[in-house]
Write a protein that holds these residues in place. Structure first.
Motif, PDB file in Angstrom:
ATOM      1  N   ILE A  27       0.850  -1.200   0.000  1.00 53.39           N
ATOM      2  CA  ILE A  27       0.000   0.000   0.000  1.00 53.39           C
ATOM      3  C   ILE A  27       0.882   1.245   0.000  1.00 53.39           C
ATOM      4  O   ILE A  27       0.620   2.209  -0.727  1.00 53.39           O
ATOM      5  N   ALA A  28       1.952   1.239   0.811  1.00 51.18           N
ATOM      6  CA  ALA A  28       2.871   2.386   0.850  1.00 51.18           C
ATOM      7  C   ALA A  28       3.519   2.619  -0.512  1.00 51.18           C
ATOM      8  O   ALA A  28       3.632   3.763  -0.963  1.00 51.18           O
ATOM      9  N   VAL A  29       3.919   1.548  -1.174  1.00 50.93           N
ATOM     10  CA  VAL A  29       4.534   1.683  -2.504  1.00 50.93           C
ATOM     11  C   VAL A  29       3.525   2.245  -3.506  1.00 50.93           C
ATOM     12  O   VAL A  29       3.856   3.118  -4.312  1.00 50.93           O
ATOM     13  N   LEU A  30       2.291   1.755  -3.466  1.00 50.05           N
ATOM     14  CA  LEU A  30       1.262   2.272  -4.378  1.00 50.05           C
ATOM     15  C   LEU A  30       0.997   3.757  -4.140  1.00 50.05           C
ATOM     16  O   LEU A  30       0.828   4.527  -5.090  1.00 50.05           O
ATOM     17  N   VAL A  31       0.974   4.179  -2.875  1.00 43.93           N
ATOM     18  CA  VAL A  31       0.773   5.599  -2.562  1.00 43.93           C
ATOM     19  C   VAL A  31       1.943   6.421  -3.089  1.00 43.93           C
ATOM     20  O   VAL A  31       1.744   7.492  -3.686  1.00 43.93           O
ATOM     21  N   LEU A  32       3.172   5.938  -2.891  1.00 41.30           N
ATOM     22  CA  LEU A  32       4.339   6.665  -3.381  1.00 41.30           C
ATOM     23  C   LEU A  32       4.358   6.754  -4.903  1.00 41.30           C
ATOM     24  O   LEU A  32       4.716   7.788  -5.469  1.00 41.30           O
ATOM     25  N   VAL A  33       3.975   5.684  -5.570  1.00 34.71           N
ATOM     26  CA  VAL A  33       3.906   5.711  -7.036  1.00 34.71           C
ATOM     27  C   VAL A  33       2.862   6.720  -7.498  1.00 34.71           C
ATOM     28  O   VAL A  33       3.104   7.507  -8.421  1.00 34.71           O
ATOM     29  N   ALA A  34       1.713   6.739  -6.847  1.00 32.71           N
ATOM     30  CA  ALA A  34       0.657   7.695  -7.217  1.00 32.71           C
ATOM     31  C   ALA A  34       1.128   9.132  -6.996  1.00 32.71           C
ATOM     32  O   ALA A  34       0.929   9.997  -7.864  1.00 32.71           O
ATOM     33  N   LEU A  35       1.772   9.398  -5.860  1.00 28.90           N
ATOM     34  CA  LEU A  35       2.283  10.747  -5.603  1.00 28.90           C
ATOM     35  C   LEU A  35       3.368  11.127  -6.601  1.00 28.90           C
ATOM     36  O   LEU A  35       3.419  12.276  -7.064  1.00 28.90           O
ATOM     37  N   GLY A  36       4.232  10.175  -6.947  1.00 24.14           N
ATOM     38  CA  GLY A  36       5.269  10.451  -7.938  1.00 24.14           C
ATOM     39  C   GLY A  36       4.684  10.786  -9.297  1.00 24.14           C
ATOM     40  O   GLY A  36       5.137  11.720  -9.968  1.00 24.14           O
ATOM     41  N   LEU A  37       3.661  10.046  -9.707  1.00 22.05           N
ATOM     42  CA  LEU A  37       3.022  10.335 -10.998  1.00 22.05           C
ATOM     43  C   LEU A  37       2.320  11.688 -10.993  1.00 22.05           C
ATOM     44  O   LEU A  37       2.375  12.428 -11.981  1.00 22.05           O
ATOM     45  N   VAL A  38       1.673  12.035  -9.886  1.00 20.01           N
ATOM     46  CA  VAL A  38       1.041  13.368  -9.785  1.00 20.01           C
ATOM     47  C   VAL A  38       2.107  14.444  -9.902  1.00 20.01           C
ATOM     48  O   VAL A  38       1.942  15.428 -10.634  1.00 20.01           O
ATOM     49  N   PHE A  39       3.227  14.278  -9.196  1.00 15.50           N
ATOM     50  CA  PHE A  39       4.312  15.256  -9.256  1.00 15.50           C
ATOM     51  C   PHE A  39       4.862  15.383 -10.671  1.00 15.50           C
ATOM     52  O   PHE A  39       5.096  16.490 -11.165  1.00 15.50           O
ATOM     53  N   ILE A  40       5.055  14.249 -11.336  1.00 18.31           N
ATOM     54  CA  ILE A  40       5.606  14.270 -12.689  1.00 18.31           C
ATOM     55  C   ILE A  40       4.674  14.994 -13.646  1.00 18.31           C
ATOM     56  O   ILE A  40       5.094  15.873 -14.410  1.00 18.31           O
ATOM     57  N   PHE A  41       3.394  14.664 -13.630  1.00 15.07           N
ATOM     58  CA  PHE A  41       2.482  15.229 -14.624  1.00 15.07           C
ATOM     59  C   PHE A  41       1.972  16.622 -14.275  1.00 15.07           C
ATOM     60  O   PHE A  41       1.337  17.268 -15.095  1.00 15.07           O
ATOM     61  N   GLU A  42       2.286  17.116 -13.076  1.00 13.76           N
ATOM     62  CA  GLU A  42       1.972  18.508 -12.755  1.00 13.76           C
ATOM     63  C   GLU A  42       3.051  19.454 -13.282  1.00 13.76           C
ATOM     64  O   GLU A  42       2.814  20.636 -13.411  1.00 13.76           O
ATOM     65  N   ASN A  43       4.230  18.955 -13.551  1.00 15.93           N
ATOM     66  CA  ASN A  43       5.338  19.772 -14.047  1.00 15.93           C
ATOM     67  C   ASN A  43       5.427  19.609 -15.560  1.00 15.93           C
ATOM     68  O   ASN A  43       6.132  18.741 -16.071  1.00 15.93           O
ATOM     69  N   THR A  44       4.711  20.488 -16.278  1.00 19.21           N
ATOM     70  CA  THR A  44       4.589  20.326 -17.725  1.00 19.21           C
ATOM     71  C   THR A  44       5.389  21.344 -18.535  1.00 19.21           C
ATOM     72  O   THR A  44       5.404  21.250 -19.756  1.00 19.21           O
ATOM     73  N   HIS A  45       6.051  22.300 -17.888  1.00 20.99           N
ATOM     74  CA  HIS A  45       6.783  23.298 -18.668  1.00 20.99           C
ATOM     75  C   HIS A  45       8.049  22.702 -19.271  1.00 20.99           C
ATOM     76  O   HIS A  45       8.552  21.674 -18.813  1.00 20.99           O
ATOM     77  N   SER A  46       8.562  23.332 -20.306  1.00 22.10           N
ATOM     78  CA  SER A  46       9.763  22.836 -20.988  1.00 22.10           C
ATOM     79  C   SER A  46      11.016  23.309 -20.261  1.00 22.10           C
ATOM     80  O   SER A  46      11.061  24.417 -19.719  1.00 22.10           O
ATOM     81  N   VAL A  47      12.023  22.460 -20.259  1.00 23.96           N
ATOM     82  CA  VAL A  47      13.302  22.790 -19.635  1.00 23.96           C
ATOM     83  C   VAL A  47      14.428  22.399 -20.580  1.00 23.96           C
ATOM     84  O   VAL A  47      14.254  21.576 -21.473  1.00 23.96           O
ATOM     85  N   ARG A  48      15.595  23.026 -20.376  1.00 27.19           N
ATOM     86  CA  ARG A  48      16.784  22.664 -21.150  1.00 27.19           C
ATOM     87  C   ARG A  48      17.623  21.730 -20.300  1.00 27.19           C
ATOM     88  O   ARG A  48      17.929  22.031 -19.153  1.00 27.19           O
ATOM     89  N   ILE A  49      17.978  20.596 -20.873  1.00 26.76           N
ATOM     90  CA  ILE A  49      18.747  19.587 -20.159  1.00 26.76           C
ATOM     91  C   ILE A  49      20.010  19.315 -20.951  1.00 26.76           C
ATOM     92  O   ILE A  49      19.964  19.090 -22.159  1.00 26.76           O
ATOM     93  N   ARG A  50      21.140  19.318 -20.248  1.00 26.14           N
ATOM     94  CA  ARG A  50      22.409  19.040 -20.920  1.00 26.14           C
ATOM     95  C   ARG A  50      22.760  17.579 -20.713  1.00 26.14           C
ATOM     96  O   ARG A  50      22.902  17.109 -19.583  1.00 26.14           O
ATOM     97  N   LEU A  51      22.909  16.845 -21.816  1.00 21.76           N
ATOM     98  CA  LEU A  51      23.281  15.437 -21.795  1.00 21.76           C
ATOM     99  C   LEU A  51      24.709  15.309 -22.316  1.00 21.76           C
ATOM    100  O   LEU A  51      24.929  15.205 -23.522  1.00 21.76           O
ATOM    101  N   LEU A  52      25.676  15.347 -21.426  1.00 21.74           N
ATOM    102  CA  LEU A  52      27.103  15.328 -21.757  1.00 21.74           C
ATOM    103  C   LEU A  52      27.464  16.458 -22.717  1.00 21.74           C
ATOM    104  O   LEU A  52      28.023  17.448 -22.317  1.00 21.74           O
ATOM    105  N   VAL A  53      27.143  16.359 -23.990  1.00 20.69           N
ATOM    106  CA  VAL A  53      27.487  17.418 -24.938  1.00 20.69           C
ATOM    107  C   VAL A  53      26.243  18.148 -25.444  1.00 20.69           C
ATOM    108  O   VAL A  53      26.175  19.363 -25.366  1.00 20.69           O
ATOM    109  N   PRO A  54      25.223  17.427 -25.966  1.00 22.97           N
ATOM    110  CA  PRO A  54      24.080  18.160 -26.528  1.00 22.97           C
ATOM    111  C   PRO A  54      23.180  18.747 -25.441  1.00 22.97           C
ATOM    112  O   PRO A  54      23.128  18.265 -24.321  1.00 22.97           O
ATOM    113  N   VAL A  55      22.507  19.819 -25.832  1.00 20.06           N
ATOM    114  CA  VAL A  55      21.498  20.424 -24.959  1.00 20.06           C
ATOM    115  C   VAL A  55      20.143  20.091 -25.556  1.00 20.06           C
ATOM    116  O   VAL A  55      19.891  20.333 -26.738  1.00 20.06           O
ATOM    117  N   VAL A  56      19.289  19.481 -24.738  1.00 22.29           N
ATOM    118  CA  VAL A  56      17.981  19.034 -25.197  1.00 22.29           C
ATOM    119  C   VAL A  56      16.918  19.864 -24.494  1.00 22.29           C
ATOM    120  O   VAL A  56      16.996  20.100 -23.295  1.00 22.29           O
TER     121      VAL A  56
END
Length: 87
Positions: A27-56
């Protein structure tokens, strides 16, 4: 003749005890997964991420989801590869 088998309800174990499917840790794992998914899908703005050399430039939810999946796969691998405990 066939031997008689005992039919039990899906939520009852073979010995008549309640099923162990929904344990407190699951039950604790399911709650944490649900909270993680809510956190992920609430943050919808675009960001610049550097992957070693390229910027994505990508949505933050995508970067968070990719990181969560990689972490989950790494954790599952480590749990599966754990040597058996001796008694």
């Amino acid at each position: 003749m066939r031997p008689k088998t005992v039919q039990t309800a899906p939520d009852v174990g073979a010995d008549g005890s309640p099923s162990k499917f929904l344990t407190p840790s699951r039950i604790a794992v399911l709650v944490l997964v649900a909270l993680g998914l809510v956190f992920i899908f609430e943050n919808t703005h675009s960001v610049r991420i550097r992957l070693l050399v390229p910027v994505v430039t990508m949505p933050l939810w995508g970067a968070l989801l990719i990181t969560a999946v990689i972490g989950g796969l790494a954790g599952a691998y480590l749990v599966r590869r754990r040597p058996p405990r001796s008694r």
